[in-house]
Scaffold this active site. Structure first.
Site, short mmCIF file in Angstrom:
data_model
loop_
_atom_site.label_atom_id
_atom_site.label_comp_id
_atom_site.label_asym_id
_atom_site.label_seq_id
_atom_site.Cartn_x
_atom_site.Cartn_y
_atom_site.Cartn_z
NE ARG A 50 -3.10 0.25 3.16
CZ ARG A 50 -4.35 0.36 2.72
NH1 ARG A 50 -4.75 1.44 2.09
NH2 ARG A 50 -5.19 -0.62 2.90
CG ASP A 52 -2.35 5.70 2.15
OD1 ASP A 52 -3.16 5.05 1.48
OD2 ASP A 52 -2.17 5.51 3.37
CE1 TYR A 111 5.02 0.98 2.95
CE2 TYR A 111 4.92 -1.09 4.16
CZ TYR A 111 4.41 -0.22 3.20
OH TYR A 111 3.27 -0.57 2.50
NE ARG A 198 1.34 8.91 6.65
CZ ARG A 198 0.32 9.37 5.92
NH1 ARG A 198 -0.16 8.64 4.92
NH2 ARG A 198 -0.20 10.54 6.17
#
Lengths: 262, 262
Positions: A50, A52, A111, A198
């Site tokens: 994913r 965003d 990530y 995040r």
């Protein structure tokens, strides 16, 4: 049908995210348009990770099928030619078995989150880092991060919009590293909840600024309540670095495949 | 009058270079406008290093005078507030002696050149690297680079427009380093001729691609003829990294001053 796997790099700044949406340009639409112009075929691509709006990728992985056969390196070079006006590049193209699935075959996602911790705003790294104008205590952030590693209910770090069936995930790595004026967070898991990285970074930054203790982070995790944890760190600092898959042959260790040779 | 020294970072992509020109926006104009809006004074700034259109800076140094006194950190923060829409940031502001001169007091300039050596074009580093779609032989480039280090007539690596009185310079460092998919060139000298780093990099790339030998580079240097050396590497890969000055007190070693504390 021939199934292709692509490894893709992109600057997420001008996009609504990987996924097609009505409200603006997506990386998916750009890639599918390039595939159409190259092959004449209209395909649906499927992504493994994913990202965003505003989130970057150094190694997003997608798959799609073509009815015609092409050499993998032809696919890579032709797509890069058609993508040229956009900040999207195909690093690697491979022909894969028909049962390869960019999302469901994935063993692990990695990530990276980049914080620029200095008084002056970023000039060169604008849109690619989160600017925090205060010094951050990396040792304190690391100690708090260790409390989040492992098998936990991450409800406190999960976006309201998250569609995962379960909030329980196993976070395999959460490392905080200083790199010059930057503080980088490396996170690795089989899968993540929506906004999980995040939300974790936004919480650890509170620890770095000495507003929170490691015990506050442990309490936030235990609360299983999004309101108990810190704010969501901005998209601009987040990078999907790598998605790992099983090796091509059956029953082998996770792949460390080399890119298509030049 | 109070003289201020600024250390500035900028993304050169949208600028005609540091220096004011008629044909587009310059970093100098952006900084002088920010000074005017902050202080109400119209000043002329003077820079220590040359950056042409598209060239970036991690540590450009400039000086200017104000009739009113301000705390150095106020100057830094106020300029950053006024510069905010632009990819220009003041890393450091210092009050300096009236005889400090960003250009003439400089002891040494350090530049970095970034080459992205891979098949796929850059997505995230677009405008910040030179993309060379072939593998580069770093060992061969290093051997050729060593022939250029030292006191030489660099006419072969000098732009036609160069206004330096003499083509003789002392190149103190020219190192080639691999960093992942990048090849980086580190160059250090008291001063450089116009386009000297980019002309050297364009020539060393020929060696990296095995089109030229180290002997060809030696012959190009000896020819004292711009046409004898390789092409000029693109501006996008070049960074002015640092300019060194004598320490503030007299008779001291070159400064390694810390930034203004946050």
């Amino acid at each position: 049908l021939t199934r292709f796997k692509l490894t893709i790099e992109y600057d997420g700044t001008g996009f609504v995210g990987w996924q097609r949406q009505d409200n603006g340009p997506s990386v998916q639409a750009a890639v599918e348009e390039a595939i159409r112009r190259f092959s004449g075929e209209t395909v649906s691509t499927l992504a493994g990770g994913r990202t965003d709006a505003g989130v970057h990728a150094l190694g997003q992985v997608i798959h799609f099928d073509l009815t015609r056969g092409f050499a993998a390196r032809t696919v890579r070079d032709a797509l890069n030619a058609h993508l040229r006006p956009q900040p999207v590049a195909v690093l690697e193209a491979e022909e894969v078995a028909a049962d390869f699935h960019a999302r469901f075959s994935a063993l692990e996602r990695a990530y990276r989150y980049r914080i620029l911790a200095r008084r002056a705003p970023p000039a060169l790294e604008r849109g690619r880092v989160w600017h925090v104008a205060k010094p951050l205590n990396v040792a304190a952030m690391s100690a708090a991060a260790r409390l989040l590693v492992g098998h936990h209910d991450f409800t406190s770090f999960r976006a309201a919009a998250c569609q995962a069936r379960s909030p329980i995930k196993t976070l395999d790595e959460l490392e905080i590293v200083r790199a010059g004026e930057e503080v980088r967070v490396h996170a690795r898991a089989r899968s993540f909840l929506h906004h999980m990285v995040r939300n974790i970074v936004g919480t650890l930054a509170l620890v770095g600024e000495a507003k929170w203790s490691a015990a506050d982070v442990a309490a936030a995790l235990a609360a299983r309540d999004r309101a108990a944890a810190g704010p969501t760190a901005p998209a601009a600092g987040l990078y999907l670095v790598r998605i790992a898959y099983p090796a091509m042959g059956a029953g082998q260790a996770p792949s460390a495949r080399r890119p298509t040779p030049i």
